[in-house]
Motif scaffolding. Structure first.
Motif, PDB file in Angstrom:
ATOM      1  N   LEU A 298       7.540  14.721  -1.792  1.00 49.46           N
ATOM      2  CA  LEU A 298       7.053  15.023  -0.488  1.00 49.46           C
ATOM      3  C   LEU A 298       8.464  15.218   0.406  1.00 49.46           C
ATOM      4  O   LEU A 298       8.534  16.096   1.366  1.00 49.46           O
ATOM      5  CB  LEU A 298       6.345  13.779   0.134  1.00 49.46           C
ATOM      6  N   LEU A 299       9.354  14.372   0.398  1.00 49.31           N
ATOM      7  CA  LEU A 299      10.634  14.296   0.971  1.00 49.31           C
ATOM      8  C   LEU A 299      11.366  15.612   0.703  1.00 49.31           C
ATOM      9  O   LEU A 299      11.907  16.230   1.846  1.00 49.31           O
ATOM     10  CB  LEU A 299      11.439  13.117   0.811  1.00 49.31           C
ATOM     11  N   SER A 300      11.502  16.073  -0.313  1.00 48.12           N
ATOM     12  CA  SER A 300      12.003  17.330  -0.708  1.00 48.12           C
ATOM     13  C   SER A 300      11.203  18.510   0.081  1.00 48.12           C
ATOM     14  O   SER A 300      11.775  19.537   0.809  1.00 48.12           O
ATOM     15  CB  SER A 300      11.840  17.645  -2.143  1.00 48.12           C
ATOM     16  N   SER A 301       9.943  18.662   0.204  1.00 46.45           N
ATOM     17  CA  SER A 301       9.033  19.562   0.799  1.00 46.45           C
ATOM     18  C   SER A 301       9.359  19.527   2.174  1.00 46.45           C
ATOM     19  O   SER A 301       9.541  20.680   2.738  1.00 46.45           O
ATOM     20  CB  SER A 301       7.537  19.533   0.480  1.00 46.45           C
ATOM     21  N   TRP A 302       9.515  18.349   2.993  1.00 47.70           N
ATOM     22  CA  TRP A 302       9.709  18.344   4.261  1.00 47.70           C
ATOM     23  C   TRP A 302      10.994  18.848   4.794  1.00 47.70           C
ATOM     24  O   TRP A 302      11.324  19.481   5.888  1.00 47.70           O
ATOM     25  CB  TRP A 302       9.507  16.761   4.824  1.00 47.70           C
ATOM     26  N   THR A 303      12.099  18.590   3.607  1.00 49.26           N
ATOM     27  CA  THR A 303      13.269  19.072   3.782  1.00 49.26           C
ATOM     28  C   THR A 303      13.469  20.587   4.112  1.00 49.26           C
ATOM     29  O   THR A 303      14.090  21.301   4.966  1.00 49.26           O
ATOM     30  CB  THR A 303      14.512  18.763   2.586  1.00 49.26           C
ATOM     31  N   GLU A 304      12.590  21.200   3.355  1.00 49.45           N
ATOM     32  CA  GLU A 304      12.393  22.759   3.469  1.00 49.45           C
ATOM     33  C   GLU A 304      11.716  23.155   4.630  1.00 49.45           C
ATOM     34  O   GLU A 304      11.422  24.315   4.791  1.00 49.45           O
ATOM     35  CB  GLU A 304      11.890  23.141   2.166  1.00 49.45           C
ATOM     36  N   ASP A 305      10.556  22.231   5.198  1.00 50.21           N
ATOM     37  CA  ASP A 305       9.772  22.714   5.984  1.00 50.21           C
ATOM     38  C   ASP A 305      10.148  22.689   7.396  1.00 50.21           C
ATOM     39  O   ASP A 305      10.378  21.750   7.791  1.00 50.21           O
ATOM     40  CB  ASP A 305       8.400  21.824   5.666  1.00 50.21           C
TER      41      ASP A 305
ATOM     42  N   GLU B   9       0.850  -1.260   0.035  1.00 51.34           N
ATOM     43  CA  GLU B   9       0.078  -0.086  -0.156  1.00 51.34           C
ATOM     44  C   GLU B   9       0.939   1.373   0.130  1.00 51.34           C
ATOM     45  O   GLU B   9       0.309   2.162  -0.348  1.00 51.34           O
ATOM     46  CB  GLU B   9      -0.993   0.113   1.122  1.00 51.34           C
ATOM     47  N   PHE B  10       1.965   1.196   0.414  1.00 46.98           N
ATOM     48  CA  PHE B  10       2.871   2.166   0.824  1.00 46.98           C
ATOM     49  C   PHE B  10       3.221   2.790  -0.877  1.00 46.98           C
ATOM     50  O   PHE B  10       3.090   3.916  -1.065  1.00 46.98           O
ATOM     51  CB  PHE B  10       3.894   2.316   1.577  1.00 46.98           C
ATOM     52  N   GLU B  11       3.771   2.070  -1.451  1.00 45.80           N
ATOM     53  CA  GLU B  11       4.332   2.278  -2.975  1.00 45.80           C
ATOM     54  C   GLU B  11       2.991   2.765  -3.675  1.00 45.80           C
ATOM     55  O   GLU B  11       3.299   3.654  -4.555  1.00 45.80           O
ATOM     56  CB  GLU B  11       4.872   1.004  -3.462  1.00 45.80           C
ATOM     57  N   ALA B  12       1.884   2.253  -3.546  1.00 42.97           N
ATOM     58  CA  ALA B  12       0.814   2.497  -4.373  1.00 42.97           C
ATOM     59  C   ALA B  12       0.485   3.944  -3.947  1.00 42.97           C
ATOM     60  O   ALA B  12      -0.105   4.556  -4.811  1.00 42.97           O
ATOM     61  CB  ALA B  12      -0.330   1.618  -3.910  1.00 42.97           C
ATOM     62  N   ASP B  13       0.344   4.321  -2.865  1.00 40.52           N
ATOM     63  CA  ASP B  13       0.017   5.668  -2.295  1.00 40.52           C
ATOM     64  C   ASP B  13       1.048   6.583  -2.575  1.00 40.52           C
ATOM     65  O   ASP B  13       0.885   7.768  -2.988  1.00 40.52           O
ATOM     66  CB  ASP B  13      -0.022   5.793  -0.576  1.00 40.52           C
ATOM     67  N   TYR B  14       2.445   6.221  -2.623  1.00 39.58           N
ATOM     68  CA  TYR B  14       3.612   7.158  -2.699  1.00 39.58           C
ATOM     69  C   TYR B  14       4.418   6.524  -3.805  1.00 39.58           C
ATOM     70  O   TYR B  14       5.544   5.999  -3.488  1.00 39.58           O
ATOM     71  CB  TYR B  14       4.263   7.252  -1.339  1.00 39.58           C
ATOM     72  N   PRO B  15       4.195   6.808  -5.091  1.00 39.28           N
ATOM     73  CA  PRO B  15       4.983   6.284  -6.105  1.00 39.28           C
ATOM     74  C   PRO B  15       6.436   7.137  -6.067  1.00 39.28           C
ATOM     75  O   PRO B  15       6.360   8.228  -5.519  1.00 39.28           O
ATOM     76  CB  PRO B  15       4.418   6.417  -7.505  1.00 39.28           C
ATOM     77  N   LEU B  16       7.431   6.929  -7.045  1.00 39.57           N
ATOM     78  CA  LEU B  16       8.686   7.539  -6.789  1.00 39.57           C
ATOM     79  C   LEU B  16       8.596   8.783  -6.605  1.00 39.57           C
ATOM     80  O   LEU B  16       9.144   9.668  -6.057  1.00 39.57           O
ATOM     81  CB  LEU B  16       9.626   6.966  -7.673  1.00 39.57           C
ATOM     82  N   GLU B  17       7.840   9.571  -7.872  1.00 36.21           N
ATOM     83  CA  GLU B  17       7.810  10.925  -7.972  1.00 36.21           C
ATOM     84  C   GLU B  17       7.287  11.577  -6.926  1.00 36.21           C
ATOM     85  O   GLU B  17       7.700  12.704  -6.272  1.00 36.21           O
ATOM     86  CB  GLU B  17       7.402  11.246  -9.275  1.00 36.21           C
ATOM     87  N   LYS B  18       6.139  11.086  -6.492  1.00 33.02           N
ATOM     88  CA  LYS B  18       5.359  11.853  -5.371  1.00 33.02           C
ATOM     89  C   LYS B  18       6.050  11.738  -3.827  1.00 33.02           C
ATOM     90  O   LYS B  18       6.033  12.624  -3.087  1.00 33.02           O
ATOM     91  CB  LYS B  18       3.965  10.840  -4.970  1.00 33.02           C
ATOM     92  N   GLU B  19       6.760  10.591  -3.703  1.00 32.26           N
ATOM     93  CA  GLU B  19       7.563  10.448  -2.487  1.00 32.26           C
ATOM     94  C   GLU B  19       8.713  11.343  -2.454  1.00 32.26           C
ATOM     95  O   GLU B  19       9.067  11.961  -1.526  1.00 32.26           O
ATOM     96  CB  GLU B  19       8.143   8.976  -2.404  1.00 32.26           C
ATOM     97  N   THR B  20       9.200  11.492  -3.568  1.00 35.78           N
ATOM     98  CA  THR B  20      10.420  12.457  -3.915  1.00 35.78           C
ATOM     99  C   THR B  20      10.113  13.937  -3.456  1.00 35.78           C
ATOM    100  O   THR B  20      10.773  14.498  -2.772  1.00 35.78           O
ATOM    101  CB  THR B  20      11.105  12.531  -5.527  1.00 35.78           C
TER     102      THR B  20
END
Ligand SMILES: CC(C)(COP(=O)(O)OP(=O)(O)OC[C@H]1O[C@@H](n2cnc3c(N)ncnc32)[C@H](O)[C@@H]1OP(=O)(O)O)[C@@H](O)C(=O)NCCC(=O)NCCS
Length: 184
Positions: A61-68, A48-59
């Motif tokens: 998300l993690l980039s936005s958290w780095t800045e947040d 379910e994780f990969e279905a919810d967060y494919p590579l582009e979306k996860e990338t």
């Protein structure tokens, strides 16, 4: 700029603990797939994780958290670059009445259990919370998860209540959760 970077050693094994970045997305997806197969105590079925967060979306998300400034998503990595554990923590600054609340979640891969990584990641996150004016840190935990309960109780979290039938397993059985909090 790194939000957190440090090292941790146990029994001759060294780990780097640092905030995740966009470039870690594939490794994080792989880690989540792994832990979802190892335990039934997380709120996802395997896949379910990969279905919810494919590579582009996860990338993204993690980039936005780095800045947040309101998110700290930590990885513990082995010397070989394998993720042994993740621990995410966040607060919401948009409402004054709930600005003091934080939420935390952790996963450690089974082959790295009982090495102190859970305790170390909580120590870092709690210090980050206190630096960021979080006064109440919250989490949810399966009532059967004695290992996690041992960690949380030993760090001063208290059970605030029981949430009944919070997760429904693939076999149709239910699991209850404790809502826990630590007050700084
Ligand atoms: C629960 C979890 C995070 C613990 O991480 P860990 O790195 O193994 O924990 P640590 O080695 O830092 O141990 C910290 C404390 O947890 C408690 N603990 C760990 N294993 C325990 C066990 N089998 N029984 C009871 N308490 C236990 C102890 O208080 C321990 O402190 P001590 O070593 O000083 O006695 C890890 O097992 C995990 O990720 N499990 C699968 C996913 C999960 O359940 N996540 C939490 C969802 S709410």
């Amino acid at each position: 700029m790194a939000k957190y970077w440090g090292t941790y050693e146990k029994a001759g094994k060294w780990f780097t603990i640092r905030n995740a970045e966009g470039a870690d997305a594939q490794k994080v997806i792989h880690f989540m797939e792994y832990v979802d197969r190892e335990t039934t105590f997380l709120l996802r079925e395997p896949g379910e994780f990969e279905a919810d967060y494919p590579l582009e979306k996860e990338t993204e998300l993690l980039s936005s958290w780095t800045e947040d400034p309101k998110h700290l998503f930590l990885l513990a990595e082995t010397a070989e670059g394998e993720i042994a554990a993740t621990c995410g923590c966040m607060y919401n600054a948009s409402r004054k009445r709930t600005r003091h609340l934080g939420e935390i979640a952790i996963s450690v891969r089974e082959s790295f259990w009982r090495m102190g990584l859970g305790r170390k990641l909580f120590e870092i996150q709690e210090a980050w919370c206190q630096k960021n004016q979080v006064e109440k840190l919250c989490l949810s935990v399966d009532t059967l998860n004695t290992r996690a309960l041992g960690l949380y109780l030993s760090r001063g979290f208290v059970v605030e209540g029981t949430l009944h039938r919070e997760s429904k397993m693939a076999d149709g059985s239910w699991r209850d959760m404790y809502r826990m909090a630590k007050f700084f």
